[in-house]
Write a protein that holds these residues in place. Sequence first.
Motif, PDB file in Angstrom:
ATOM      1  N   ALA A 139      -8.103   1.201  12.295  1.00 25.52           N
ATOM      2  CA  ALA A 139      -7.850  -0.235  12.122  1.00 25.52           C
ATOM      3  C   ALA A 139      -6.420  -0.496  11.664  1.00 25.52           C
ATOM      4  N   ALA A 140      -5.827   0.477  10.964  1.00 25.96           N
ATOM      5  CA  ALA A 140      -4.451   0.320  10.477  1.00 25.96           C
ATOM      6  C   ALA A 140      -3.433   0.318  11.612  1.00 25.96           C
ATOM      7  N   LYS A 141      -3.861   0.677  12.831  1.00 23.51           N
ATOM      8  CA  LYS A 141      -2.954   0.633  13.975  1.00 23.51           C
ATOM      9  C   LYS A 141      -2.808  -0.787  14.527  1.00 23.51           C
ATOM     10  N   ILE A 142      -3.685  -1.694  14.105  1.00 21.10           N
ATOM     11  CA  ILE A 142      -3.572  -3.106  14.490  1.00 21.10           C
ATOM     12  C   ILE A 142      -3.598  -3.946  13.210  1.00 21.10           C
ATOM     13  N   GLU A 165       0.828  -1.203   0.000  1.00 22.71           N
ATOM     14  CA  GLU A 165       0.000   0.000   0.000  1.00 22.71           C
ATOM     15  C   GLU A 165       0.863   1.253   0.000  1.00 22.71           C
ATOM     16  N   LYS A 166       0.493   2.200  -0.854  1.00 17.89           N
ATOM     17  CA  LYS A 166       1.323   3.395  -1.061  1.00 17.89           C
ATOM     18  C   LYS A 166       0.894   4.582  -0.190  1.00 17.89           C
ATOM     19  N   ALA A 167      -0.329   4.569   0.340  1.00 16.99           N
ATOM     20  CA  ALA A 167      -0.770   5.663   1.209  1.00 16.99           C
ATOM     21  C   ALA A 167       0.076   5.661   2.483  1.00 16.99           C
ATOM     22  N   CYS A 168       0.534   6.822   2.898  1.00 13.66           N
ATOM     23  CA  CYS A 168       1.476   6.914   4.022  1.00 13.66           C
ATOM     24  C   CYS A 168       0.868   6.433   5.333  1.00 13.66           C
ATOM     25  N   PHE A 169      -0.457   6.459   5.451  1.00 18.71           N
ATOM     26  CA  PHE A 169      -1.116   6.081   6.698  1.00 18.71           C
ATOM     27  C   PHE A 169      -1.547   4.620   6.710  1.00 18.71           C
ATOM     28  N   GLU A 170      -1.273   3.876   5.621  1.00 21.86           N
ATOM     29  CA  GLU A 170      -1.819   2.525   5.490  1.00 21.86           C
ATOM     30  C   GLU A 170      -0.778   1.454   5.808  1.00 21.86           C
TER      31      GLU A 170
END
Length: 332
Positions: free
Chosen positions: A290-293, A8-13
Amino acid sequence: MIIGILKEKACFETRVAVTPQTVERLKKMGFDIEIEQFAGLSSGISDDSYKEAGANIKANFVDILQRADILLCVQPLLQDMIQYVKSGCILISNFQNLFAMDMLKLFKEKKITCLALDKLPRISRAQPFDILSSQNNLSGYQAVLCAVNFSRSIVPMMITSAGVVAPMKFLIVGVGVAGLQAIATAKRLGAKVYAYDIREEVREQVKSLNAIFVSSIDDVLQDMDVIITSAFVAGRRAPLLIKNKMIKLLKQSVVIIDMAAGFGGNVEGVCNFKVVKVYDRLIYGNSNLAAKIPATASMLLANNFANFLEYMKDIEMDFNDELVKETCIVKG
């Protein structure tokens, strides 16, 4: 047919669209799987694990885009990647965060069919593919943990020889999937939980979790230690529920988590993926908790994608099917 998976290219993903377990499922369905190198690293999945499951690892994502018949992506492709995608490809993703509608025009020009699983109708047979429910459930859980980490107090009541510690008071604004999980998690930690929603019908769901349903947030705001907001409808700006004049009246130690920050926010002054202070009150905006877990989130998300592809295979890619028709936002 080749299924392509990108890092995934999005910085937050941090999530990934397949796990080794779902690679094995997709292989049994007859698909070949090509995965970009290090795609699962943030989720704790090594390239070797993917190889053992039968996937081919590619160092260059452009090679995957040029060969894949189906692309599975957590977030939609970035604009400068579309030029490399094979014409006629099917892109399956969550398009909820895609506000640039001109992107859809680019997909159409390239004859890329886009299936948005966030557009699934809310019916029982769509539940195995429901990425919003699986991920929002985790986001609600994570919102509570974030609030606890930011707080300077403990959550449960404690009776000690040095005195009694009162339980923290949580207010959950918006009782959807995320809100319900936030209520349940805060209750498990020992908090006293209040909940607000404009929909009167959720009152019984709130009560079933032993929380207190309130008819107006104004009545309880000033007494709260933690406020978690998750009120928004996809495609619209989130309602502004807590304005600066209200923030000024809150406890100095209050922690506010705004899960609708990526959609304009429920709290005035919020900034997505950042901690800000308004009148010295801490506000954390994150519409992708959710991306934090990622290990758990990727596992559930990968199952959603695999279930949907199995369904698509069973109906022989019938674009007249109700679920496919509802999710198809671009027909290439």
